[in-house]
Design an enzyme around this catalytic site. Sequence first.
Site, PDB file in Angstrom:
ATOM      1  N   ASP A 203       0.301  -0.841   0.002  1.00  0.00           N
ATOM      2  CA  ASP A 203       0.094  -0.024   0.250  1.00  0.00           C
ATOM      3  C   ASP A 203       1.106   0.817   0.017  1.00  0.00           C
ATOM      4  OD1 ASP A 203      -2.263  -0.858   0.034  1.00  0.00           O
ATOM      5  OD2 ASP A 203      -2.551  -1.441   2.276  1.00  0.00           O
ATOM      6  N   LYS A 225      -1.295   1.447  -8.049  1.00  0.00           N
ATOM      7  CA  LYS A 225      -0.905   1.816  -9.163  1.00  0.00           C
ATOM      8  C   LYS A 225      -2.137   0.242 -10.190  1.00  0.00           C
ATOM      9  CE  LYS A 225       3.195   3.901  -9.671  1.00  0.00           C
ATOM     10  NZ  LYS A 225       4.744   4.005  -9.987  1.00  0.00           N
TER      11      LYS A 225
END
Length: 417
Positions: A203, A225
Amino acid sequence: MAVPSEHAAYPVGLRLTGRRVVVLGGGQVAQRRLPALIAAGADILLISPSATPSVEAMADAGELTWERRGYRPGDLADAWYALISTDDDAANAAASQEAEENRVWAVRSDDAEAATAWTPATGRSEGVTVAVLNTEGAGRDPRRAAAVRDAIVEGLRDGTIAAPHHRRRTPGVALVGGGPGDPDLITVRGRRLLAEADVVIADRLGPRDLLDELPPHVEVIDAAKIPYGRYMAQEAINQALIEHAQAGKAVVRLKGGDPFVFGRGMEEAEALAEAGITCTVVPGISSSISVPGAVGVPVTHRGVAHEFTVVSGHVAPDDPRSLVDWASLAKLRGTLVILMGVDKIASIAAALTQHGRAADTPVAVIQEGTMATQRRVDATLETVGARVKEEDVRPPAVIVIGDVVHAAKTFAPGSHS
């Protein structure tokens, strides 16, 4: 033939399960040594007129037998091992002599030279016991042995000692809470699992500095992403966890704080369970209590707050999706901790004051808590919305509402504005 040093010692591990161990003296030495003897399954006889409260509690719990008296000749006759630690020099010498005559290995807390055994500095990590003896000076300086032990155990726990080809690999997924951001605040177990991982899905708010320590072969995937947009991102993360685990890899899902405190950890655990994949949950230090503590704000304090409530602020109070009963929260006298609420704090403060919380209630906003860039902004419910804008406070930030904000004015770590 080599001539041994006068301080030479032969290291060995004693299997004491069901075997008699006699401990003479119930003071601090016994208090430190008894837990390991109990864990080894020894049949322990404690002989001492008195004992520390902790030792007495062990006796009360039935973990050992305590005879409330001093040493008598013959006490060591049936022993396999003895710990001699009374404050009576004569009794210690007599017991030591009896141990020698009966071929009982005995440790002397008052005179290592007179002992037939020395207690090593020990530590444990995942089924491995590390025992270190300082054989120089008959073990009289235990600090060196303890320092070596600590270094070895720390290396085993964080994976820096294990050779790459001996690295343990456990296929499956570990949901690891990385803590509030400071890499030193991840748990020992979490750090070890990171060192054993083949794949790490991290994260944005996890302890990023730890990623630099991973071996080159470890694949690091930035969860922020993963494609398909905000709504599909969680499903994409779940799928990535499943695919890598099904490929036989050890996967760590590195999350900020604790996996189950607004971390969607249960969603990931459920997805893994449906796919038949082993999942280990490693709790982490939640930012809801650690970040306030880092700037000297206790979420509870005697005479000030007897409860604290942790609330997600990512949905505004007037949003139909909100599950928070702000009217009830406003009536509480304790501490409110708001996570993910920087951009909604003005409306949150307005809702709380509308439902009865005093407008002058203290508020602390802590940005990037536990990190080098940590800073604290103080305000009240009436002013916090404007203060956050004036100071350009940005996520991640933890917001504390309540009188505890001023509970410890003399404690002022980190920056303050």
